[in-house]
Design a protein around this motif. Structure first.
Motif, PDB file in Angstrom:
ATOM      1  N   PRO A  53       4.612 102.866  -6.368  1.00  9.85           N
ATOM      2  CA  PRO A  53       5.596 103.753  -6.988  1.00  9.85           C
ATOM      3  C   PRO A  53       5.552 103.715  -8.516  1.00  9.85           C
ATOM      4  O   PRO A  53       5.802 104.709  -9.156  1.00  9.85           O
ATOM      5  CB  PRO A  53       6.937 103.227  -6.484  1.00  9.85           C
ATOM      6  N   TYR A  54       5.255 102.569  -9.097  1.00  9.22           N
ATOM      7  CA  TYR A  54       5.193 102.458 -10.553  1.00  9.22           C
ATOM      8  C   TYR A  54       3.802 102.008 -10.953  1.00  9.22           C
ATOM      9  O   TYR A  54       3.577 100.869 -11.336  1.00  9.22           O
ATOM     10  CB  TYR A  54       6.259 101.480 -11.066  1.00  9.22           C
ATOM     11  N   ALA A  55       2.863 102.931 -10.848  1.00 13.20           N
ATOM     12  CA  ALA A  55       1.437 102.606 -10.914  1.00 13.20           C
ATOM     13  C   ALA A  55       1.001 101.895 -12.182  1.00 13.20           C
ATOM     14  O   ALA A  55       0.255 100.927 -12.124  1.00 13.20           O
ATOM     15  CB  ALA A  55       0.611 103.878 -10.747  1.00 13.20           C
ATOM     16  N   LYS A  56       1.450 102.359 -13.329  1.00 17.46           N
ATOM     17  CA  LYS A  56       0.930 101.811 -14.575  1.00 17.46           C
ATOM     18  C   LYS A  56       1.175 100.310 -14.668  1.00 17.46           C
ATOM     19  O   LYS A  56       0.312  99.556 -15.090  1.00 17.46           O
ATOM     20  CB  LYS A  56       1.552 102.530 -15.760  1.00 17.46           C
ATOM     21  N   GLU A  57       2.350  99.883 -14.231  1.00 24.43           N
ATOM     22  CA  GLU A  57       2.694  98.473 -14.326  1.00 24.43           C
ATOM     23  C   GLU A  57       2.083  97.655 -13.193  1.00 24.43           C
ATOM     24  O   GLU A  57       1.997  96.441 -13.281  1.00 24.43           O
ATOM     25  CB  GLU A  57       4.215  98.292 -14.283  1.00 24.43           C
ATOM     26  N   THR A  58       1.671  98.290 -12.115  1.00 20.53           N
ATOM     27  CA  THR A  58       1.350  97.579 -10.893  1.00 20.53           C
ATOM     28  C   THR A  58      -0.136  97.496 -10.561  1.00 20.53           C
ATOM     29  O   THR A  58      -0.602  96.468 -10.093  1.00 20.53           O
ATOM     30  CB  THR A  58       2.094  98.253  -9.708  1.00 20.53           C
ATOM     31  N   VAL A  59      -0.884  98.556 -10.770  1.00 21.40           N
ATOM     32  CA  VAL A  59      -2.266  98.615 -10.301  1.00 21.40           C
ATOM     33  C   VAL A  59      -3.105  97.457 -10.843  1.00 21.40           C
ATOM     34  O   VAL A  59      -3.794  96.771 -10.088  1.00 21.40           O
ATOM     35  CB  VAL A  59      -2.920  99.981 -10.638  1.00 21.40           C
ATOM     36  N   GLY A  60      -3.057  97.225 -12.126  1.00 20.61           N
ATOM     37  CA  GLY A  60      -3.847  96.143 -12.717  1.00 20.61           C
ATOM     38  C   GLY A  60      -3.481  94.788 -12.145  1.00 20.61           C
ATOM     39  O   GLY A  60      -4.367  93.987 -11.810  1.00 20.61           O
ATOM     40  N   ASN A  61      -2.187  94.533 -12.021  1.00 23.26           N
ATOM     41  CA  ASN A  61      -1.741  93.263 -11.437  1.00 23.26           C
ATOM     42  C   ASN A  61      -2.188  93.124  -9.987  1.00 23.26           C
ATOM     43  O   ASN A  61      -2.572  92.044  -9.549  1.00 23.26           O
ATOM     44  CB  ASN A  61      -0.216  93.138 -11.520  1.00 23.26           C
ATOM     45  N   GLU A 101      -4.222 105.906  -6.432  1.00 23.49           N
ATOM     46  CA  GLU A 101      -3.663 107.235  -6.636  1.00 23.49           C
ATOM     47  C   GLU A 101      -2.436 107.086  -7.521  1.00 23.49           C
ATOM     48  O   GLU A 101      -1.549 106.282  -7.229  1.00 23.49           O
ATOM     49  CB  GLU A 101      -3.280 107.894  -5.318  1.00 23.49           C
ATOM     50  N   THR A 102      -2.424 107.836  -8.605  1.00 25.30           N
ATOM     51  CA  THR A 102      -1.331 107.759  -9.561  1.00 25.30           C
ATOM     52  C   THR A 102      -0.921 109.170  -9.989  1.00 25.30           C
ATOM     53  O   THR A 102      -1.615 110.147  -9.687  1.00 25.30           O
ATOM     54  CB  THR A 102      -1.751 106.979 -10.831  1.00 25.30           C
ATOM     55  N   ASP A 103       0.154 109.245 -10.728  1.00 23.72           N
ATOM     56  CA  ASP A 103       0.526 110.473 -11.398  1.00 23.72           C
ATOM     57  C   ASP A 103      -0.559 110.778 -12.432  1.00 23.72           C
ATOM     58  O   ASP A 103      -1.170 109.865 -12.993  1.00 23.72           O
ATOM     59  CB  ASP A 103       1.893 110.268 -12.077  1.00 23.72           C
ATOM     60  N   GLU A 104      -0.794 112.045 -12.713  1.00 28.19           N
ATOM     61  CA  GLU A 104      -1.864 112.423 -13.640  1.00 28.19           C
ATOM     62  C   GLU A 104      -1.702 111.825 -15.033  1.00 28.19           C
ATOM     63  O   GLU A 104      -2.673 111.628 -15.755  1.00 28.19           O
ATOM     64  CB  GLU A 104      -1.972 113.946 -13.751  1.00 28.19           C
ATOM     65  N   SER A 105      -0.474 111.489 -15.424  1.00 24.44           N
ATOM     66  CA  SER A 105      -0.222 110.981 -16.771  1.00 24.44           C
ATOM     67  C   SER A 105      -0.527 109.488 -16.920  1.00 24.44           C
ATOM     68  O   SER A 105      -0.600 108.978 -18.033  1.00 24.44           O
ATOM     69  CB  SER A 105       1.237 111.233 -17.154  1.00 24.44           C
ATOM     70  N   VAL A 106      -0.725 108.779 -15.818  1.00 23.08           N
ATOM     71  CA  VAL A 106      -0.966 107.331 -15.876  1.00 23.08           C
ATOM     72  C   VAL A 106      -2.402 107.072 -16.350  1.00 23.08           C
ATOM     73  O   VAL A 106      -3.360 107.620 -15.818  1.00 23.08           O
ATOM     74  CB  VAL A 106      -0.729 106.674 -14.495  1.00 23.08           C
ATOM     75  N   VAL A 107      -2.513 106.239 -17.366  1.00 25.45           N
ATOM     76  CA  VAL A 107      -3.828 105.862 -17.887  1.00 25.45           C
ATOM     77  C   VAL A 107      -4.119 104.434 -17.443  1.00 25.45           C
ATOM     78  O   VAL A 107      -3.447 103.491 -17.867  1.00 25.45           O
ATOM     79  CB  VAL A 107      -3.874 105.962 -19.428  1.00 25.45           C
ATOM     80  N   LEU A 108      -5.103 104.294 -16.570  1.00 21.19           N
ATOM     81  CA  LEU A 108      -5.508 102.970 -16.092  1.00 21.19           C
ATOM     82  C   LEU A 108      -6.642 102.454 -16.965  1.00 21.19           C
ATOM     83  O   LEU A 108      -7.432 103.233 -17.490  1.00 21.19           O
ATOM     84  CB  LEU A 108      -5.959 103.052 -14.625  1.00 21.19           C
ATOM     85  N   PRO A 109      -6.761 101.127 -17.100  1.00 18.88           N
ATOM     86  CA  PRO A 109      -7.836 100.572 -17.932  1.00 18.88           C
ATOM     87  C   PRO A 109      -9.214 100.836 -17.317  1.00 18.88           C
ATOM     88  O   PRO A 109      -9.354 100.917 -16.096  1.00 18.88           O
ATOM     89  CB  PRO A 109      -7.534  99.072 -17.964  1.00 18.88           C
ATOM     90  N   ASP A 110     -10.224 100.962 -18.195  1.00 22.40           N
ATOM     91  CA  ASP A 110     -11.597 101.193 -17.729  1.00 22.40           C
ATOM     92  C   ASP A 110     -12.092 100.041 -16.873  1.00 22.40           C
ATOM     93  O   ASP A 110     -12.921 100.231 -15.980  1.00 22.40           O
ATOM     94  CB  ASP A 110     -12.550 101.385 -18.919  1.00 22.40           C
ATOM     95  N   SER A 111     -11.597  98.837 -17.167  1.00 24.74           N
ATOM     96  CA  SER A 111     -11.990  97.685 -16.355  1.00 24.74           C
ATOM     97  C   SER A 111     -10.795  96.757 -16.176  1.00 24.74           C
ATOM     98  O   SER A 111      -9.917  96.672 -17.028  1.00 24.74           O
ATOM     99  CB  SER A 111     -13.170  96.938 -16.984  1.00 24.74           C
ATOM    100  N   ILE A 112     -10.794  96.094 -15.025  1.00 28.85           N
ATOM    101  CA  ILE A 112      -9.782  95.090 -14.692  1.00 28.85           C
ATOM    102  C   ILE A 112     -10.561  93.910 -14.135  1.00 28.85           C
ATOM    103  O   ILE A 112     -11.123  93.994 -13.042  1.00 28.85           O
ATOM    104  CB  ILE A 112      -8.778  95.621 -13.651  1.00 28.85           C
ATOM    105  N   GLY A 113     -10.636  92.827 -14.912  1.00 27.08           N
ATOM    106  CA  GLY A 113     -11.482  91.711 -14.509  1.00 27.08           C
ATOM    107  C   GLY A 113     -12.911  92.210 -14.392  1.00 27.08           C
ATOM    108  O   GLY A 113     -13.428  92.862 -15.296  1.00 27.08           O
TER     109      GLY A 113
END
Length: 183
Positions: free
Chosen positions: A119-127, A147-159
């Motif tokens: 539900p709160y992708a930006k804060e959660t996906v990386g963790n 899958e996120t809202d279009e406005s969410v920017v995920l990092p290019d890499s996580i670990g």
């Protein structure tokens, strides 16, 4: 909403009314699977925020062997159980009736395909990706689909995981991570 392809293709899926679970629509689900498959020869699926269970059911329909679905909402759990019942292959599915944090402490791998639609992708996906990796429940060749809202920017890499594909579908964005050293 219905299963797009595979053994259960065309069968209807129940969804919850309202915005609580934000089910992945048929078109986005079809596009998502064309990006990662579209069909599989076995493997285990984890859907950490299962909602209606549509993504895991679609993955099993397309050839994955078994799925673990995690959902904390009771109404959504009932919908998931109804949708699993529709498959007539209950033994391929396991529903953990708890939140993702608690489920992470109980999971045993390896998982070959992971769906993250929190539900709160930006804060959660990386963790979530970091936690799953540190718990060593991901196979070497795991595919992680977010899958996120279009406005969410995920990092290019996580670990050691890197974005291999990213695409917008209306108001949704699908981001796929794989290990950077997966040659």
């Amino acid at each position: 909403m219905r299963v797009v392809a595979g053994n259960y293709g065309g069968r209807n899926l129940k969804t919850l009314d309202g915005k609580l679970t934000r089910p992945t629509g048929d078109k986005v689900r079809a596009a998502m699977f064309s990006m990662i498959g579209p069909f599989f020869e076995g493997g285990r699926v984890l859907d950490l925020y299962a909602g209606s269970g549509g993504l895991a059911i679609e993955a099993i329909s397309r050839g994955m062997s078994s799925a673990v679905l995690v959902e904390r909402d009771r109404k959504a759990q009932t919908i998931i159980l109804d949708n699993i019942e529709m498959t007539k292959e209950l033994n391929k599915f396991s529903l953990l009736k708890m939140d993702a944090r608690r489920a992470l402490k109980q999971l045993s791998g390896p998982f070959d395909l992971v769906f993250l639609d929190p539900p709160y992708a930006k804060e959660t996906v990386g963790n979530d990706i970091s936690s799953l990796d540190s718990l060593q429940v991901l196979s070497d060749r795991v595919i992680i689909v977010c899958e996120t809202d279009e406005s969410v920017v995920l990092p290019d890499s996580i670990g050691e995981f890197e974005i291999i594909r990213q695409k917008r579908y209306g108001i949704s964005k699908v981001t796929i991570y794989e290990r950077g050293d997966h040659d």
